[in-house]
Design a protein around this motif. Structure first.
Motif, PDB file in Angstrom:
ATOM      1  N   HIS A  67       4.419  55.168  65.243  1.00  0.00           N
ATOM      2  CA  HIS A  67       5.647  55.309  66.026  1.00  0.00           C
ATOM      3  C   HIS A  67       6.744  54.405  65.473  1.00  0.00           C
ATOM      4  N   ASP A  95       9.381  51.634  64.971  1.00  0.00           N
ATOM      5  CA  ASP A  95       9.427  50.219  65.378  1.00  0.00           C
ATOM      6  C   ASP A  95       8.055  49.591  65.631  1.00  0.00           C
ATOM      7  N   HIS A  96       6.995  50.302  65.333  1.00  0.00           N
ATOM      8  CA  HIS A  96       5.678  49.698  65.540  1.00  0.00           C
ATOM      9  C   HIS A  96       5.255  48.827  64.355  1.00  0.00           C
ATOM     10  N   LYS A 115       5.579  49.836  60.593  1.00  0.00           N
ATOM     11  CA  LYS A 115       5.162  50.472  59.325  1.00  0.00           C
ATOM     12  C   LYS A 115       5.804  49.771  58.132  1.00  0.00           C
ATOM     13  N   ASN A 171      -0.909  46.321  65.660  1.00  0.00           N
ATOM     14  CA  ASN A 171       0.045  45.353  65.107  1.00  0.00           C
ATOM     15  C   ASN A 171       0.710  44.489  66.188  1.00  0.00           C
ATOM     16  N   LYS A 172       1.395  43.475  65.719  1.00  0.00           N
ATOM     17  CA  LYS A 172       2.201  42.575  66.551  1.00  0.00           C
ATOM     18  C   LYS A 172       1.333  41.755  67.505  1.00  0.00           C
ATOM     19  N   ALA A 177       1.860  42.075  61.133  1.00  0.00           N
ATOM     20  CA  ALA A 177       2.531  42.371  59.858  1.00  0.00           C
ATOM     21  C   ALA A 177       3.529  41.270  59.542  1.00  0.00           C
ATOM     22  N   LYS A 178       3.887  40.492  60.570  1.00  0.00           N
ATOM     23  CA  LYS A 178       4.860  39.420  60.378  1.00  0.00           C
ATOM     24  C   LYS A 178       4.201  38.206  59.730  1.00  0.00           C
TER      25      LYS A 178
HETATM   26  P1  GDP Z   1       8.851  50.767  61.620  1.00  0.00           P
HETATM   27  O1  GDP Z   1       9.961  51.495  62.303  1.00  0.00           O
HETATM   28  O2  GDP Z   1       7.510  51.252  62.115  1.00  0.00           O
HETATM   29  O3  GDP Z   1       8.933  50.783  60.127  1.00  0.00           O
HETATM   30  O4  GDP Z   1       8.926  49.261  62.144  1.00  0.00           O
HETATM   31  P2  GDP Z   1       9.454  47.947  61.409  1.00  0.00           P
HETATM   32  O5  GDP Z   1       8.519  47.500  60.367  1.00  0.00           O
HETATM   33  O6  GDP Z   1      10.866  48.180  61.003  1.00  0.00           O
HETATM   34  O7  GDP Z   1       9.372  46.909  62.589  1.00  0.00           O
HETATM   35  C1  GDP Z   1      10.150  47.028  63.772  1.00  0.00           C
HETATM   36  C2  GDP Z   1      10.441  45.654  64.334  1.00  0.00           C
HETATM   37  O8  GDP Z   1       9.233  45.003  64.714  1.00  0.00           O
HETATM   38  C3  GDP Z   1      11.118  44.747  63.330  1.00  0.00           C
HETATM   39  O9  GDP Z   1      12.090  43.987  64.004  1.00  0.00           O
HETATM   40  C4  GDP Z   1       9.991  43.852  62.851  1.00  0.00           C
HETATM   41  O10 GDP Z   1      10.436  42.580  62.449  1.00  0.00           O
HETATM   42  C5  GDP Z   1       9.118  43.744  64.075  1.00  0.00           C
HETATM   43  N1  GDP Z   1       7.713  43.541  63.726  1.00  0.00           N
HETATM   44  C6  GDP Z   1       6.950  44.309  62.905  1.00  0.00           C
HETATM   45  N2  GDP Z   1       5.695  43.818  62.815  1.00  0.00           N
HETATM   46  C7  GDP Z   1       5.660  42.708  63.607  1.00  0.00           C
HETATM   47  C8  GDP Z   1       4.639  41.763  63.941  1.00  0.00           C
HETATM   48  O11 GDP Z   1       3.496  41.828  63.505  1.00  0.00           O
HETATM   49  N3  GDP Z   1       4.992  40.760  64.811  1.00  0.00           N
HETATM   50  C9  GDP Z   1       6.230  40.666  65.335  1.00  0.00           C
HETATM   51  N4  GDP Z   1       6.460  39.664  66.174  1.00  0.00           N
HETATM   52  N5  GDP Z   1       7.215  41.531  65.040  1.00  0.00           N
HETATM   53  C10 GDP Z   1       6.948  42.550  64.190  1.00  0.00           C
END
Ligand code: GDP
Length: 472
Positions: free
Chosen positions: A80, A82-83, A85, A180-181, A217-218
């Motif tokens: 999804h 913002d999850h 990827k 994740n997260k 992922a952070k």
């Molecule tokens: P995508 O749309 O699935 O590609 O999602 P993104 O990689 O762009 O991540 C969306 C938001 O979630 C960004 O602001 C990221 O910094 C944040 N984010 C992604 N992974 C993590 C994580 O493991 N921990 C935290 N705290 N934030 C994360």
């Protein structure tokens, strides 16, 4: 009707021409070669039969078992919005740089390979999301071996998570979940696993077979473990290729570079690509002048599961086009130009994807065993009821598969999935979005809208019995 279109006469004229030959035909019926010729002559046309090797892939050399060696898995990240990827792909790209290699991965070429700390190579498609995945599949390329589906632990299984799962399953690609997260305060990985369990997707912690890993992922926490699980999954697949043969593979992306000409990122799936090879990719061909890897370094050759940017094609093929190395340059050029011509003609007339009307024809010629259906509806209850009833229409001859079902309007992603899986779409009390409607028209996907469940079931049953009267 195809013949009528080609000759620009009405379908009825063709039907009566056949009648005068003593043949009762319908507009969806296939005519044999001889009849085609006679009917076409009546209208002043000659018929040329184009051999099938122009449209289909060039015949593959078959590899002997002893020539095969293990190859790296090719992985796609989906989930999804913002999850996480992109964050996961970024983390892996930064953390895993081949030891001793100067500089990290600097170029975005649509795919990259990394050498893992724990040993072994892995190739990632750097175009996250199931849309890119399925768009490639719709063009005939099955590139991905394993799908990582990212789910945010501070959220839950969301609509695009479900889509990603359906898209991976429809392609027969094994899934590894990345929850994740987990560094976030509200993270609850157990809740996500519970939701998955309710969907009949049991992860290992829950006694099931599907692998899953909690990650951030952070911070990178759990990412190595995730990659290990992906490697484990890939061992089960026993992925192999023959490096000692002409290369074949798929196009990942292509663009026109002002100074350098057409730049196409390709993924070698078998064989080894070398400078000077002559390649045919979709409708284009050319000699490989130079190859660049994801670090911007020039390379002389690229073996199985390696992505490289290639300079030298005379155009930009589309993502998902297949490529092959051809020994005969003239033949490659001639196939490329025939493909261009054929595509031009075909886009003007023929039916690419399955329609309900088409089912009768395919039944008649006996090449129909499975009916793939995507069900979209306004509420869960009716989707379940409709899906169940449709599945029960399965007979000994035809298996009905519900490859995706979800609440919501019919989206572009549904159309892509239908194209890739030759499915029809059934909408119950929902309509396609404007962009989905356009894409459906372009791809000629059959979208059927109903407001009464009973009507949907009846119409599809009729089609399966070959009884649907053609729409004229
Ligand atoms: P995508 O749309 O699935 O590609 O999602 P993104 O990689 O762009 O991540 C969306 C938001 O979630 C960004 O602001 C990221 O910094 C944040 N984010 C992604 N992974 C993590 C994580 O493991 N921990 C935290 N705290 N934030 C994360």
């Amino acid at each position: 009707s195809e013949l009528a279109n080609m000759m620009d006469v009405s379908v009825n004229e063709i039907i009566s021409a056949c009648m005068s030959l003593g043949m009762m035909v319908t507009m969806n019926q296939r005519l044999d070669g001889e009849t085609l010729q006679i009917v076409a002559e009546e209208f002043g046309y000659g018929v040329e039969f184009v051999s099938a090797d122009v449209t289909e892939a060039i015949e593959e050399e078959v590899d002997q078992e002893e020539d095969l060696s293990p190859r790296a898995p090719i992985v796609t990240v989906m989930g999804h919005v913002d999850h996480g990827k992109t964050s996961l792909l970024d983390y892996v790209r930064k953390a895993n740089v081949i030891a001793g290699e100067s500089g990290g991965i600097t170029q975005h070429i649509g795919a990259y390979s990394v050498e893992l700390e724990q040993g072994g190579m892995m190739t990632f498609l750097d175009t996250p999301g199931h849309e890119a995945f399925t768009a490639m599949r719709a063009r005939g390329a099955q590139v991905t071996d394993i799908a990582i589906i990212v789910i945010a632990a501070d959220d839950d299984v969301m609509p695009q998570t479900k889509e990603a799962i359906s898209h991976a399953q429809a392609a027969g690609v094994p899934i590894v979940f990345a929850i994740n997260k987990i560094d976030r305060p509200g993270a609850n990985p157990e809740k996500v696993k519970e939701t998955l369990a309710q969907m009949n997707l049991l992860v290992e912690d829950w006694g099931g077979k599907i692998q899953s890993q909690d990650i951030s992922a952070k911070s990178g926490q759990g990412v190595n473990e995730l990659l290990e699980k992906v490697l484990l999954e890939s061992e089960l697949l026993d992925l192999k290729a023959n490096p000692d043969r002409n290369a074949a593979g798929s196009v990942v992306e292509a663009s026109l570079d002002k100074g350098r000409g057409y730049l196409s990122t390709i993924l070698v799936q078998n064989g080894t690509l070398k400078i000077g090879d002559y390649i045919l990719a979709g409708q284009y061909s050319g000699k490989v002048k130079a190859m660049l890897d994801e670090r911007g370094h020039r390379v002389e050759e690229a073996g199985p599961a390696r992505p490289v940017s290639v300079l030298g094609l005379d155009g930009a093929p589309q993502a998902g086009d297949k490529f092959v190395v051809m020994d005969d340059e003239r033949e490659a050029k001639s196939i490329a130009s025939k493909r261009t011509q054929l595509q031009r003609e075909q886009s003007a007339r023929s039916q690419k994807n399955l329609t309900l009307e088409e089912i009768g024809r395919r039944l008649a010629i006996g090449d129909f065993q499975e009916l793939n259906v995507i069900v979209k509806g306004d509420v869960d209850g009716s989707i379940e009821a409709l899906s169940d009833s449709l599945q029960k229409l399965s007979t000994d001859e035809i298996q009905v598969n519900i490859i995706h079902k979800a609440v919501g309007q019919i989206s572009e992603s549904d159309i892509l999935l239908a194209t890739a899986s030759d499915a029809i779409i059934v909408g119950f009390q929902v309509r396609p979005s404007a962009s989905a409607r356009k894409l459906a028209e372009k791809e000629q996907v059959d979208v059927r809208l109903y407001s009464i469940i009973y009507d949907a079931i009846n119409e599809i049953r009729d089609a399966m019995e070959g009884m649907l009267s053609p729409e004229v």
